[in-house]
Design an enzyme around this catalytic site. Structure first.
Site, PDB file in Angstrom:
ATOM      1  N   ASN A  16       0.840  -1.217   0.000  1.00  0.00           N
ATOM      2  CA  ASN A  16       0.000   0.000   0.000  1.00  0.00           C
ATOM      3  C   ASN A  16       0.868   1.257   0.000  1.00  0.00           C
ATOM      4  O   ASN A  16       0.531   2.243  -0.653  1.00  0.00           O
ATOM      5  CB  ASN A  16      -0.960  -0.006   1.195  1.00  0.00           C
ATOM      6  CG  ASN A  16      -2.172  -0.874   0.916  1.00  0.00           C
ATOM      7  OD1 ASN A  16      -3.011  -0.513   0.103  1.00  0.00           O
ATOM      8  ND2 ASN A  16      -2.239  -2.023   1.562  1.00  0.00           N
ATOM      9  N   ARG A  93       0.527  -2.120  14.922  1.00  0.00           N
ATOM     10  CA  ARG A  93       0.468  -1.862  16.364  1.00  0.00           C
ATOM     11  C   ARG A  93      -0.847  -1.161  16.666  1.00  0.00           C
ATOM     12  O   ARG A  93      -1.250  -0.257  15.917  1.00  0.00           O
ATOM     13  CB  ARG A  93       1.599  -0.927  16.843  1.00  0.00           C
ATOM     14  CG  ARG A  93       2.988  -1.417  16.613  1.00  0.00           C
ATOM     15  CD  ARG A  93       3.304  -2.704  17.280  1.00  0.00           C
ATOM     16  NE  ARG A  93       3.296  -2.637  18.733  1.00  0.00           N
ATOM     17  CZ  ARG A  93       3.380  -3.711  19.519  1.00  0.00           C
ATOM     18  NH1 ARG A  93       3.475  -4.911  18.986  1.00  0.00           N
ATOM     19  NH2 ARG A  93       3.370  -3.583  20.830  1.00  0.00           N
ATOM     20  N   LEU A  95      -2.919   1.548  18.378  1.00  0.00           N
ATOM     21  CA  LEU A  95      -2.583   2.883  18.894  1.00  0.00           C
ATOM     22  C   LEU A  95      -3.605   3.275  19.959  1.00  0.00           C
ATOM     23  O   LEU A  95      -4.809   3.074  19.774  1.00  0.00           O
ATOM     24  CB  LEU A  95      -2.577   3.894  17.742  1.00  0.00           C
ATOM     25  CG  LEU A  95      -1.471   3.635  16.703  1.00  0.00           C
ATOM     26  CD1 LEU A  95      -1.727   4.410  15.418  1.00  0.00           C
ATOM     27  CD2 LEU A  95      -0.092   3.976  17.278  1.00  0.00           C
ATOM     28  N   ASN A 109      -6.520   5.039   7.989  1.00  0.00           N
ATOM     29  CA  ASN A 109      -6.082   3.643   8.004  1.00  0.00           C
ATOM     30  C   ASN A 109      -6.724   2.908   6.838  1.00  0.00           C
ATOM     31  O   ASN A 109      -7.798   3.291   6.379  1.00  0.00           O
ATOM     32  CB  ASN A 109      -6.530   2.997   9.321  1.00  0.00           C
ATOM     33  CG  ASN A 109      -6.105   1.542   9.448  1.00  0.00           C
ATOM     34  OD1 ASN A 109      -4.972   1.176   9.089  1.00  0.00           O
ATOM     35  ND2 ASN A 109      -6.992   0.692   9.947  1.00  0.00           N
ATOM     36  N   HIS A 111      -8.134  -0.932   5.921  1.00  0.00           N
ATOM     37  CA  HIS A 111      -8.468  -2.220   6.532  1.00  0.00           C
ATOM     38  C   HIS A 111      -9.058  -3.134   5.450  1.00  0.00           C
ATOM     39  O   HIS A 111      -9.917  -2.697   4.686  1.00  0.00           O
ATOM     40  CB  HIS A 111      -9.476  -2.021   7.674  1.00  0.00           C
ATOM     41  CG  HIS A 111      -9.786  -3.307   8.364  1.00  0.00           C
ATOM     42  ND1 HIS A 111      -8.891  -3.925   9.215  1.00  0.00           N
ATOM     43  CD2 HIS A 111     -10.867  -4.116   8.300  1.00  0.00           C
ATOM     44  CE1 HIS A 111      -9.416  -5.059   9.642  1.00  0.00           C
ATOM     45  NE2 HIS A 111     -10.608  -5.202   9.111  1.00  0.00           N
TER      46      HIS A 111
HETATM   47  C1  GRF Z   1      -3.158  -4.736   3.914  1.00  0.00           C
HETATM   48  O1  GRF Z   1      -4.009  -5.776   3.562  1.00  0.00           O
HETATM   49  C2  GRF Z   1      -3.864  -3.710   4.730  1.00  0.00           C
HETATM   50  O2  GRF Z   1      -5.223  -3.588   4.391  1.00  0.00           O
HETATM   51  C3  GRF Z   1      -3.751  -4.261   6.128  1.00  0.00           C
HETATM   52  O3  GRF Z   1      -2.460  -4.823   6.184  1.00  0.00           O
HETATM   53  C4  GRF Z   1      -2.060  -5.201   4.877  1.00  0.00           C
HETATM   54  C5  GRF Z   1      -0.770  -4.508   4.613  1.00  0.00           C
HETATM   55  O4  GRF Z   1      -0.201  -4.844   3.385  1.00  0.00           O
HETATM   56  N1  GRF Z   1      -3.997  -3.226   7.105  1.00  0.00           N
HETATM   57  P1  GRF Z   1       0.991  -4.004   2.796  1.00  0.00           P
HETATM   58  O5  GRF Z   1       2.096  -3.967   3.850  1.00  0.00           O
HETATM   59  O6  GRF Z   1       0.496  -2.640   2.475  1.00  0.00           O
HETATM   60  O7  GRF Z   1       1.424  -4.752   1.574  1.00  0.00           O
END
Ligand code: GRF
Length: 217
Positions: A16, A93, A95, A109, A111
């Site tokens: 991401n 983590r 928060l 965030n 999710h």
């Molecule tokens: C993603 O699926 C995100 O939605 C979740 O943790 C994962 C992180 O993946 N919170 P990356 O490190 O961005 O590849």
């Protein structure tokens, strides 16, 4: 208009983060990443940032004697780069209220579920066990409760009969990489506001109709 500054917090592979790095490379993207922070040393996300020439730092939670001192260090590190927005991108983590409140409406965030369904971990396994026809992902402002807060964007992904958690995760991840840059763009353009804990987006394009799963004829 000056580009908004982002601080991105990660804990792992950083796909991401990569979608944000790529988006920020477009000359008309209204934000740029000022700093990437990981709570874990040596993760691939840090390499991605370094490759893109973005400053990185590690605030290793194991080096602190408690959440509060860890979060104070994190807060100081983030504040030093004066970001307009802090993006959690696979930051693993929890928060506490103190930290979250200090970044009220400036902390978002991602999710991997259609919140408020399937908060927490193992979202795709749980979705398959439940038999829902759609899964997806959500970008939201962070509030003290876990995976809670005003929803900015969601993408829905139909579940297929032969899906397993990995195939589902892969298709959801593709959508994550679209909605994170989009949410950042909307916020950076000043089009997002929170009113009574709901997000209003100025001049948003809204999809028509509905998707059926299984499809109707
Ligand atoms: C993603 O699926 C995100 O939605 C979740 O943790 C994962 C992180 O993946 N919170 P990356 O490190 O961005 O590849």
């Amino acid at each position: 208009m000056a580009r908004k500054k982002l601080a991105v917090l990660i804990s792992g592979r950083g796909s991401n983060l990569q979608s944000l790095i790529d988006a920020c490379q477009a000359p008309d993207f209204p934000a740029q990443i000022a700093l990437v922070i990981s709570n874990k040393p040596g993760v691939f996300g840090l390499e991605r940032a370094e490759k893109a020439g973005i400053p990185t730092t590690v605030v290793d939670h194991r080096e602190f004697d408690g959440r509060k001192s860890f979060e104070n260090a994190l807060h100081d590190m983030i504040s030093a780069c004066k970001p307009d927005l802090v993006c959690l991108a696979g930051f693993m983590r929890i928060l506490t209220d103190g930290f979250v409140t200090r970044w009220h409406n400036r902390l978002i965030n991602i999710h991997p579920s259609l919140l408020p369904s399937f908060k927490g971990l193992h979202t795709h396994e749980r979705a398959l066990e439940t038999g829902v026809r759609f899964v997806g992902c959500t970008i939201h402002f962070v509030r003290p409760a876990m995976d809670d807060g005003p929803i900015i964007i969601q993408a829905a992904v139909p579940v297929r009969p032969d899906d397993d958690p990995d195939t589902l995760a892969a298709r959801v991840l593709e959508q994550e990489h679209k909605i994170y840059p989009l949410a950042v763009r909307l916020i950076a353009e000043g089009r997002v506001r929170v009113s009574h804990e709901k997000v209003m987006i100025a001049d948003a394009e809204m999809p028509e109709g509905a998707i059926l799963n299984p499809s109707g004829s």
